[in-house]
Motif scaffolding. Structure first.
Motif, PDB file in Angstrom:
ATOM      1  N   GLU A  76       0.829  -1.208   0.000  1.00 17.90           N
ATOM      2  CA  GLU A  76       0.000   0.000   0.000  1.00 17.90           C
ATOM      3  C   GLU A  76       0.865   1.260   0.000  1.00 17.90           C
ATOM      4  O   GLU A  76       0.642   2.181  -0.764  1.00 17.90           O
ATOM      5  CB  GLU A  76      -0.941  -0.004   1.215  1.00 17.90           C
ATOM      6  CG  GLU A  76      -1.871   1.172   1.292  1.00 17.90           C
ATOM      7  CD  GLU A  76      -2.948   1.204   0.209  1.00 17.90           C
ATOM      8  OE1 GLU A  76      -3.559   2.270   0.034  1.00 17.90           O
ATOM      9  OE2 GLU A  76      -3.174   0.185  -0.467  1.00 17.90           O
ATOM     10  N   ALA A  77       1.907   1.283   0.867  1.00 14.26           N
ATOM     11  CA  ALA A  77       2.777   2.464   0.937  1.00 14.26           C
ATOM     12  C   ALA A  77       3.534   2.664  -0.371  1.00 14.26           C
ATOM     13  O   ALA A  77       3.748   3.798  -0.797  1.00 14.26           O
ATOM     14  CB  ALA A  77       3.750   2.336   2.109  1.00 14.26           C
ATOM     15  N   ALA A  78       3.959   1.587  -1.029  1.00 15.87           N
ATOM     16  CA  ALA A  78       4.713   1.716  -2.281  1.00 15.87           C
ATOM     17  C   ALA A  78       3.839   2.237  -3.418  1.00 15.87           C
ATOM     18  O   ALA A  78       4.344   2.660  -4.442  1.00 15.87           O
ATOM     19  CB  ALA A  78       5.335   0.375  -2.651  1.00 15.87           C
ATOM     20  N   ALA A  79       2.533   2.209  -3.251  1.00 20.09           N
ATOM     21  CA  ALA A  79       1.620   2.725  -4.264  1.00 20.09           C
ATOM     22  C   ALA A  79       1.571   4.251  -4.239  1.00 20.09           C
ATOM     23  O   ALA A  79       0.971   4.863  -5.113  1.00 20.09           O
ATOM     24  CB  ALA A  79       0.218   2.155  -4.049  1.00 20.09           C
ATOM     25  N   TYR A  80       2.230   4.855  -3.240  1.00 17.76           N
ATOM     26  CA  TYR A  80       2.187   6.303  -3.067  1.00 17.76           C
ATOM     27  C   TYR A  80       3.577   6.885  -2.904  1.00 17.76           C
ATOM     28  O   TYR A  80       4.496   6.224  -2.448  1.00 17.76           O
ATOM     29  CB  TYR A  80       1.348   6.665  -1.827  1.00 17.76           C
ATOM     30  CG  TYR A  80      -0.072   6.208  -1.950  1.00 17.76           C
ATOM     31  CD1 TYR A  80      -0.990   6.956  -2.671  1.00 17.76           C
ATOM     32  CD2 TYR A  80      -0.482   5.010  -1.373  1.00 17.76           C
ATOM     33  CE1 TYR A  80      -2.296   6.529  -2.808  1.00 17.76           C
ATOM     34  CE2 TYR A  80      -1.788   4.586  -1.506  1.00 17.76           C
ATOM     35  CZ  TYR A  80      -2.692   5.331  -2.225  1.00 17.76           C
ATOM     36  OH  TYR A  80      -3.968   4.912  -2.378  1.00 17.76           O
ATOM     37  N   GLU A  81       3.693   8.153  -3.270  1.00 24.61           N
ATOM     38  CA  GLU A  81       4.901   8.936  -3.036  1.00 24.61           C
ATOM     39  C   GLU A  81       4.489  10.205  -2.310  1.00 24.61           C
ATOM     40  O   GLU A  81       3.350  10.665  -2.433  1.00 24.61           O
ATOM     41  CB  GLU A  81       5.570   9.296  -4.365  1.00 24.61           C
ATOM     42  CG  GLU A  81       6.090   8.091  -5.113  1.00 24.61           C
ATOM     43  CD  GLU A  81       6.490   8.366  -6.559  1.00 24.61           C
ATOM     44  OE1 GLU A  81       7.127   7.490  -7.130  1.00 24.61           O
ATOM     45  OE2 GLU A  81       6.143   9.434  -7.111  1.00 24.61           O
TER      46      GLU A  81
END
Length: 158
Positions: free
Chosen positions: A3-8
């Motif tokens: 989930e975190a890697a889907a965002y910057e």
């Protein structure tokens, strides 16, 4: 992909110049731009930064004010951004910011999450800054002091 890697993490900060960029008063700041940007570009967790044909963003208009300059970038997460901000050449410049920029009473820095690969626009950044000024830190626009987990958020409606 987690989930975190889907965002910057997107960040914007603006500053009001005390003098024109080509003035002797801002010489040290202007001369440090390329070296500091090179350190940012190579930093762990750095993804992207706003730049014009000049290689930096000092000539990118923000809020329609010729005395404001903008810096905008995306990072893997708040830890990566914080590690860059508070060490080395950037920290040295941060310590001298009052020599070159006016102290503004309203928020000049905002953070928000974007989908991985999205490159925020200046208009988007202006909207996030205005939202932070109007509502304080929320999932839509926040600060390093009051941050939120990765994910997309809607503006607070009035």
């Amino acid at each position: 992909m987690t989930e975190a890697a889907a965002y910057e993490l997107a960040q914007v900060n603006i500053a009001r110049l005390k003098a024109p960029l080509d003035s002797p008063r801002l010489k040290d700041f202007v001369e440090a731009l390329d070296p500091v940007n090179a350190v940012a570009d190579a930093a762990d967790g750095f993804v992207w930064r706003l730049k014009s044909d000049s290689g930096n963003a000092t000539d990118v208009p923000v809020f329609g004010d010729d005395w404001l300059i903008v810096n905008m970038s995306t990072w893997r997460d708040t830890n990566a951004l914080t590690a860059f901000m508070y060490q080395g050449r950037h920290r040295e410049l941060l310590a001298r910011r009052r020599e070159w920029f006016e102290r503004l009473s309203e928020a000049v820095t905002a953070l928000w999450w974007v989908r991985t690969g999205h490159r925020p626009t200046v208009q988007e950044a202006e909207e996030r800054l205005l939202h932070l000024r109007a509502h304080g830190p929320t999932e839509y626009a926040f600060t390093l002091r009051t941050s939120f987990p990765a994910g997309l958020a809607q503006p607070v409606s009035v």
